[in-house]
Design an enzyme around this catalytic site. Sequence first.
Site, PDB file in Angstrom:
ATOM      1  N   ASP A 219       6.312  11.805   0.762  1.00 43.57           N
ATOM      2  CA  ASP A 219       7.482  12.668   0.574  1.00 43.57           C
ATOM      3  C   ASP A 219       7.771  12.976  -0.890  1.00 43.57           C
ATOM      4  O   ASP A 219       8.917  13.286  -1.253  1.00 43.57           O
ATOM      5  CB  ASP A 219       8.725  12.047   1.234  1.00 43.57           C
ATOM      6  CG  ASP A 219       8.688  12.148   2.755  1.00 43.57           C
ATOM      7  OD1 ASP A 219       7.916  12.976   3.274  1.00 43.57           O
ATOM      8  OD2 ASP A 219       9.429  11.390   3.412  1.00 43.57           O
ATOM      9  N   HIS A 385     -11.844  -7.574  -8.170  1.00 43.16           N
ATOM     10  CA  HIS A 385     -12.070  -6.123  -8.188  1.00 43.16           C
ATOM     11  C   HIS A 385     -10.924  -5.398  -8.893  1.00 43.16           C
ATOM     12  O   HIS A 385     -10.955  -4.183  -9.031  1.00 43.16           O
ATOM     13  CB  HIS A 385     -12.203  -5.632  -6.737  1.00 43.16           C
ATOM     14  CG  HIS A 385     -12.610  -4.196  -6.600  1.00 43.16           C
ATOM     15  ND1 HIS A 385     -11.715  -3.192  -6.260  1.00 43.16           N
ATOM     16  CD2 HIS A 385     -13.812  -3.593  -6.741  1.00 43.16           C
ATOM     17  CE1 HIS A 385     -12.357  -2.040  -6.189  1.00 43.16           C
ATOM     18  NE2 HIS A 385     -13.623  -2.239  -6.475  1.00 43.16           N
ATOM     19  N   ASP A 392      -0.138  -6.501 -25.534  1.00 43.95           N
ATOM     20  CA  ASP A 392       1.035  -7.107 -26.176  1.00 43.95           C
ATOM     21  C   ASP A 392       2.062  -7.532 -25.123  1.00 43.95           C
ATOM     22  O   ASP A 392       1.688  -8.101 -24.103  1.00 43.95           O
ATOM     23  CB  ASP A 392       1.612  -6.152 -27.224  1.00 43.95           C
ATOM     24  CG  ASP A 392       0.619  -5.907 -28.373  1.00 43.95           C
ATOM     25  OD1 ASP A 392      -0.292  -6.738 -28.545  1.00 43.95           O
ATOM     26  OD2 ASP A 392       0.764  -4.906 -29.075  1.00 43.95           O
TER      27      ASP A 392
END
Length: 467
Positions: A219, A385, A392
């Site tokens: 949507d 995977h 940082d």
Amino acid sequence: MLTTIVGTLVLILHIAGVLAAMHAVMNTRTPQGAFAWALGLVLLPYITLIPYLYLGRSRFHGYVDLHRARRDQMHALASEQLDNGSASQELNERYGEIAQMLGARFHKGQRLQLLVNGDDTFEAIFAAIATAQRCVLVQFFIFQDDMLGKRMLQALIDRVRAGVEVCVLYDGIGSHALPHEYVETLLEAGVGVHSFATQRRSNRFQLNFRNHRKIVVVDGTRGFVGGLNVGDEYLGLSPPLSPWRDTHLEIEGPAVADLQRSFAEDWHWVTGALPPLLKPGPGHGTAHTLIAATGPADRQETCSLFFVSLIHAARRRLWITTPYFVPDQAVMAALRLAVFRGVDVRVLIPSIPDHRTVFLATSLYAHDAVLAGIRVFRYRPGFVHEKVLLVDDDTAVVGSMNLDNRSFRLNFEIAALNVDADFANQVETMLCDDFEHAYEVTVAEYEEASYVRRLAMHVARLFDPVL
């Protein structure tokens, strides 16, 4: 007579090899790749000619022409129907070059949900799809006709029956095992489903230029991006690679519009039409997010440069997880320089292979990295995977990009670059847990390996332009 026939065939093969070598010299992207292909094609056409037909082509025209000539037009068409949201005017100077290179921008106010495994990811995706009222866009590299694949099929059909428009893209090579009946079932139910290819006409000899993107948009307000595909192995149900370690990301906010734009560009290439494009919701979160869509149709090698820029931006910490660690010279040089700056550089890779040649090449690059002061870890429990990068204390990337030549130059990829301290802290917690389930690679891994295994590593690295 037989001798004459054999001699004629050998001559034809050598002539074909010379012609293919000329093509390789003119079209292969890197000098190293051009030299390797040309040498093999001239001297050993019996071995290299067929692989070159499948893997050697590094340029294509149809998609490039559309991508370059109509990219602005596509963005304009999409923008007419999409609310761009409030683009941040406070872009971090560290990443301005990425935004300029990609023609993208940061959106502020994103609400992010880190999805740390397959179960969490697909429960969130199915829950979102179940709420769809107008449109669902789905794109994966791999669809499998297994338990998860059947659940996805039913979820999409259910929404079509509820009057929702559903558009599905899958990669023809990545989903090569997908039965025709699976696609027919979706089509008969009213789902718009297409296989992505970079040429209008099917070319079974073309294994490059795969669409490796994973996108779900519901949507126009909720978007998903990351490393998982639709298959039971991504839920950790396929030994010996289980438990499968992967990461996905849910986004709510104006950045979802850019996920739609990426999908729309690929959909328009395949169908000639735009999918439904819905306005994203307002930004109620705290993150600044840039959607980085890269691919071989770009004028620059945007995926490699994306990594290089992020690595150069690191000042304190740079943690990377990738299943395939086959960096090009630019990325490896950037990693070395980060070490010299005093950055805590860590790379998490698998301890078990899913593709043995890539695993061997990864092992050699891991050894080179350790010698350069980069800390490399192997994940113990199963196959890792996930494609995640932490810079940082405020920046985290989740997407489909691997650290290999395929992602850098041959695949269409996508990732979300997020600047938000709270989200980065969540990613840090997740990665700390990953490192706790890993062991650190030392020089002994290479030095104590047998001569045959070390030789295999070096031979595998020769193929890194196509890995």
